[in-house]
Motif scaffolding. Structure first.
Motif, PDB file in Angstrom:
ATOM      1  N   ARG A  46       0.831  -1.198   0.000  1.00 55.78           N
ATOM      2  CA  ARG A  46       0.000   0.000   0.000  1.00 55.78           C
ATOM      3  C   ARG A  46       0.867   1.250   0.000  1.00 55.78           C
ATOM      4  N   VAL A  47       0.455   2.267  -0.763  1.00 52.43           N
ATOM      5  CA  VAL A  47       1.074   3.593  -0.753  1.00 52.43           C
ATOM      6  C   VAL A  47       0.013   4.594  -0.324  1.00 52.43           C
ATOM      7  N   VAL A  48       0.326   5.393   0.683  1.00 54.86           N
ATOM      8  CA  VAL A  48      -0.651   6.316   1.268  1.00 54.86           C
ATOM      9  C   VAL A  48      -0.176   7.753   1.109  1.00 54.86           C
ATOM     10  N   VAL A  49      -1.068   8.608   0.620  1.00 61.93           N
ATOM     11  CA  VAL A  49      -0.815  10.046   0.529  1.00 61.93           C
ATOM     12  C   VAL A  49      -1.765  10.744   1.498  1.00 61.93           C
ATOM     13  N   SER A  50      -1.221  11.542   2.407  1.00 61.76           N
ATOM     14  CA  SER A  50      -2.056  12.206   3.411  1.00 61.76           C
ATOM     15  C   SER A  50      -1.589  13.642   3.611  1.00 61.76           C
ATOM     16  N   THR A  51      -2.491  14.473   4.077  1.00 57.47           N
ATOM     17  CA  THR A  51      -2.172  15.877   4.362  1.00 57.47           C
ATOM     18  C   THR A  51      -2.588  16.214   5.781  1.00 57.47           C
ATOM     19  N   ARG A  52      -1.908  17.163   6.381  1.00 58.14           N
ATOM     20  CA  ARG A  52      -2.336  17.676   7.689  1.00 58.14           C
ATOM     21  C   ARG A  52      -1.877  19.126   7.825  1.00 58.14           C
ATOM     22  N   ARG A  53      -2.697  19.893   8.513  1.00 50.99           N
ATOM     23  CA  ARG A  53      -2.417  21.304   8.741  1.00 50.99           C
ATOM     24  C   ARG A  53      -1.529  21.458   9.966  1.00 50.99           C
ATOM     25  N   ARG A  54      -0.560  22.377   9.869  1.00 43.61           N
ATOM     26  CA  ARG A  54       0.319  22.662  10.990  1.00 43.61           C
ATOM     27  C   ARG A  54      -0.101  23.961  11.667  1.00 43.61           C
ATOM     28  N   ASP A  55       0.204  24.106  12.950  1.00 46.75           N
ATOM     29  CA  ASP A  55      -0.233  25.284  13.688  1.00 46.75           C
ATOM     30  C   ASP A  55       0.646  26.506  13.413  1.00 46.75           C
ATOM     31  N   ASP A  56       1.696  26.374  12.623  1.00 45.62           N
ATOM     32  CA  ASP A  56       2.555  27.522  12.330  1.00 45.62           C
ATOM     33  C   ASP A  56       2.331  28.065  10.921  1.00 45.62           C
ATOM     34  N   GLY A  57       1.162  27.750  10.348  1.00 44.17           N
ATOM     35  CA  GLY A  57       0.830  28.294   9.041  1.00 44.17           C
ATOM     36  C   GLY A  57       1.330  27.473   7.884  1.00 44.17           C
ATOM     37  N   HIS A  58       1.633  26.193   8.106  1.00 38.48           N
ATOM     38  CA  HIS A  58       2.101  25.322   7.042  1.00 38.48           C
ATOM     39  C   HIS A  58       1.236  24.067   6.962  1.00 38.48           C
ATOM     40  N   VAL A  59       1.324  23.423   5.805  1.00 39.54           N
ATOM     41  CA  VAL A  59       0.637  22.153   5.607  1.00 39.54           C
ATOM     42  C   VAL A  59       1.663  21.130   5.135  1.00 39.54           C
ATOM     43  N   GLU A  60       1.475  19.882   5.548  1.00 44.49           N
ATOM     44  CA  GLU A  60       2.376  18.805   5.167  1.00 44.49           C
ATOM     45  C   GLU A  60       1.649  17.786   4.294  1.00 44.49           C
ATOM     46  N   ILE A  61       2.337  17.355   3.241  1.00 44.50           N
ATOM     47  CA  ILE A  61       1.840  16.268   2.397  1.00 44.50           C
ATOM     48  C   ILE A  61       2.799  15.097   2.584  1.00 44.50           C
ATOM     49  N   ASN A  62       2.302  13.982   3.065  1.00 44.72           N
ATOM     50  CA  ASN A  62       3.136  12.818   3.342  1.00 44.72           C
ATOM     51  C   ASN A  62       2.834  11.708   2.340  1.00 44.72           C
ATOM     52  N   VAL A  63       3.881  11.116   1.788  1.00 43.20           N
ATOM     53  CA  VAL A  63       3.767   9.961   0.896  1.00 43.20           C
ATOM     54  C   VAL A  63       4.522   8.814   1.551  1.00 43.20           C
ATOM     55  N   SER A  64       3.788   7.793   1.997  1.00 44.56           N
ATOM     56  CA  SER A  64       4.374   6.680   2.746  1.00 44.56           C
ATOM     57  C   SER A  64       4.206   5.378   1.977  1.00 44.56           C
ATOM     58  N   ASP A  65       5.238   4.551   2.029  1.00 44.95           N
ATOM     59  CA  ASP A  65       5.169   3.248   1.367  1.00 44.95           C
ATOM     60  C   ASP A  65       5.673   2.157   2.303  1.00 44.95           C
ATOM     61  N   GLN A  66       5.555   0.925   1.859  1.00 45.83           N
ATOM     62  CA  GLN A  66       6.028  -0.236   2.614  1.00 45.83           C
ATOM     63  C   GLN A  66       7.143  -0.930   1.833  1.00 45.83           C
ATOM     64  N   GLY A  67       7.993  -0.107   1.221  1.00 42.69           N
ATOM     65  CA  GLY A  67       9.013  -0.621   0.320  1.00 42.69           C
ATOM     66  C   GLY A  67      10.303  -1.014   0.991  1.00 42.69           C
ATOM     67  N   ILE A  68      11.385  -0.998   0.192  1.00 39.41           N
ATOM     68  CA  ILE A  68      12.666  -1.521   0.645  1.00 39.41           C
ATOM     69  C   ILE A  68      13.410  -0.544   1.554  1.00 39.41           C
ATOM     70  N   GLY A  69      12.994   0.711   1.582  1.00 40.44           N
ATOM     71  CA  GLY A  69      13.666   1.702   2.413  1.00 40.44           C
ATOM     72  C   GLY A  69      14.960   2.209   1.801  1.00 40.44           C
ATOM     73  N   ILE A  70      15.554   3.191   2.474  1.00 36.40           N
ATOM     74  CA  ILE A  70      16.774   3.832   1.981  1.00 36.40           C
ATOM     75  C   ILE A  70      17.849   3.734   3.061  1.00 36.40           C
ATOM     76  N   PRO A  71      19.053   3.286   2.718  1.00 38.47           N
ATOM     77  CA  PRO A  71      20.135   3.230   3.716  1.00 38.47           C
ATOM     78  C   PRO A  71      20.436   4.628   4.265  1.00 38.47           C
ATOM     79  N   ASP A  72      20.804   4.689   5.542  1.00 37.88           N
ATOM     80  CA  ASP A  72      21.112   5.983   6.163  1.00 37.88           C
ATOM     81  C   ASP A  72      22.222   6.711   5.422  1.00 37.88           C
ATOM     82  N   SER A  73      23.183   5.970   4.887  1.00 39.42           N
ATOM     83  CA  SER A  73      24.318   6.593   4.202  1.00 39.42           C
ATOM     84  C   SER A  73      23.937   7.246   2.876  1.00 39.42           C
TER      85      SER A  73
END
Length: 400
Positions: free
Chosen positions: A290-317
């Motif tokens: 599943r891939v999920v796209v979601s939005t939420r309002r921030r209290d400092d006058g900004h909005v966030e759009i999040n795109v989340s997946d259940q994939g292989i991930g990214i190495p920290d390096s």
């Protein structure tokens, strides 16, 4: 008798006045011929300090014994001068040559790391050295060329990368065309190769489109004609464009959050940025996820759009480099999925053009969440409820 005495006195007075006047004229002429006293050795000539203070270049004045009489703060900050000495041997050698023969010299130098891998970490200078006065003083002017050198290096890398990326599909199309011509009597082979040609042509078109988009958003010019945009509409359009690829892998695309919030933006560019994130999520996720796209309002006058997946991930390096142009964590996998290597660079520049930024949370084997943060068109009508949650928790809420 009295008349003669008066006449004699008058004559003597005239003679005295004439002699005095002549002497004064001679003294005046002599004083004009005597030059003004020169500045003593080891000090700056009058007015030089004032001139140096208004120069944009880093300025250094060196005396006959290689001591620094005056150095701008930039010259010290860049490491050209330490204490009362020039610490760059190449510049010091130039000052000695100029002092000896009086000829002006110019060169380019690098101060700092000089290894191949760290070459861009040093600073480049155009150095001009000239004699100053007649007491062995030498003037050194250094103009910082670092930004110009870095820009040129980026341009060379970009041209090389574009050439490489274009060569692959163009070469594939040429080879496939020859193969189709040779298989004219085999309809099945023609259909198979034609399908492959279509795939390569789509890949070539995507690369050209991404290059055009990137050239539009990576400059300093502001975006024209920004309008109020509802984020819910951006989400719907971006998901529709990714639905075909997601269906091919049986990946569900879901959306949630506050879709009615508005931002001032170029809607097509926002859709492109969000589509690139969803495309990446689909490409690097296993089937039946599943891939999920979601939005939420921030209290400092900004909005966030999040795109989340259940994939292989990214190495920290690798996280620090994923927004570079043509950078791929897994080049072989990216080319198999048809990626151009420009998608995340476009996301970064598009969000920056809209006064926002993009961040990423990722863990190998557990998926990734990319977050676009944009300023709201209007001030938030209410504060965000509860404590701030990490992006992965927001995605899980949107899934329920």
């Amino acid at each position: 008798m009295e008349v003669e005495i008066v006449a004699s006195l008058a004559g003597l007075a005239g003679l005295a006045i004439g002699l005095t006047t002549g002497l004064a004229v001679r003294v005046s002429e002599r004083s004009q011929r005597i030059p003004a006293p020169a500045a003593p050795a080891g000090s700056l000539p009058p007015g030089v300090a004032s001139v140096l203070s208004v120069l944009r270049s880093s300025a250094v004045v060196v005396d006959g014994e290689d001591r620094v009489l005056r150095a701008s703060s930039a010259a010290r900050a860049y490491g050209l001068v330490s204490g009362d000495r020039l610490v760059v041997n190449e510049v010091l050698a130039m000052t000695r040559l100029v002092r000896r023969d009086g000829e002006i010299r110019e060169t380019e130098i690098q101060v700092g790391p000089t290894t191949v891998r760290s070459r861009l970490d040093g600073r480049w200078f155009a150095v001009r050295v000239a004699p100053l006065g007649s007491h062995g003083l030498v003037l050194v002017l250094a103009e910082d060329l670092t930004d110009m050198h870095r820009t040129e290096a980026i341009r060379r890398d970009f041209v090389a990368n574009v050439s490489h990326e274009l060569k692959t599909p163009v070469g594939a199309l040429s080879l496939l065309a020859e193969t189709v011509e040779g298989a004219a009597d085999d309809p099945e082979a023609v259909r198979r190769f034609a399908g492959r040609m279509q795939y390569e042509s789509v890949r070539l078109n995507n690369l050209v489109q991404d290059l055009m988009t990137l050239s539009r958003v990576q400059g300093d010019e502001p975006l024209p004609d920004l309008k109020p945009v509802v984020l819910g509409e951006v989400m719907v359009e971006a998901l529709e464009r990714c639905q075909f690829k997601a269906s091919a892998k049986d990946i569900e695309l879901a959306s949630g959050g506050e879709g009615d919030v508005r931002v001032r933006a170029d809607q097509e560019l926002l859709v492109t940025a969000l589509r690139n994130l969803v495309d990446n999520a689909v490409a690097y996720s296993p089937e039946h996820t599943r891939v999920v796209v979601s939005t939420r309002r921030r209290d400092d006058g900004h909005v966030e759009i999040n795109v989340s997946d259940q994939g292989i991930g990214i190495p920290d390096s690798e996280i620090g480099r994923i927004f570079e142009r043509f950078y791929r964590v897994d080049p072989a996998r990216s080319r198999r999925t048809g990626g151009t290597g420009l998608g995340l660079a476009i996301v970064k520049h598009v969000t920056g053009k809209h006064g926002g930024d993009v961040t990423v949370w990722s863990k190998e084997g557990h998926g990734s969440t990319f977050t676009i943060r944009l300023p709201l068109l209007d001030a938030p009508s209410r504060p965000a409820a509860g404590a701030e949650q990490p992006p992965q928790d927001i995605a899980r809420e949107a899934e329920t």
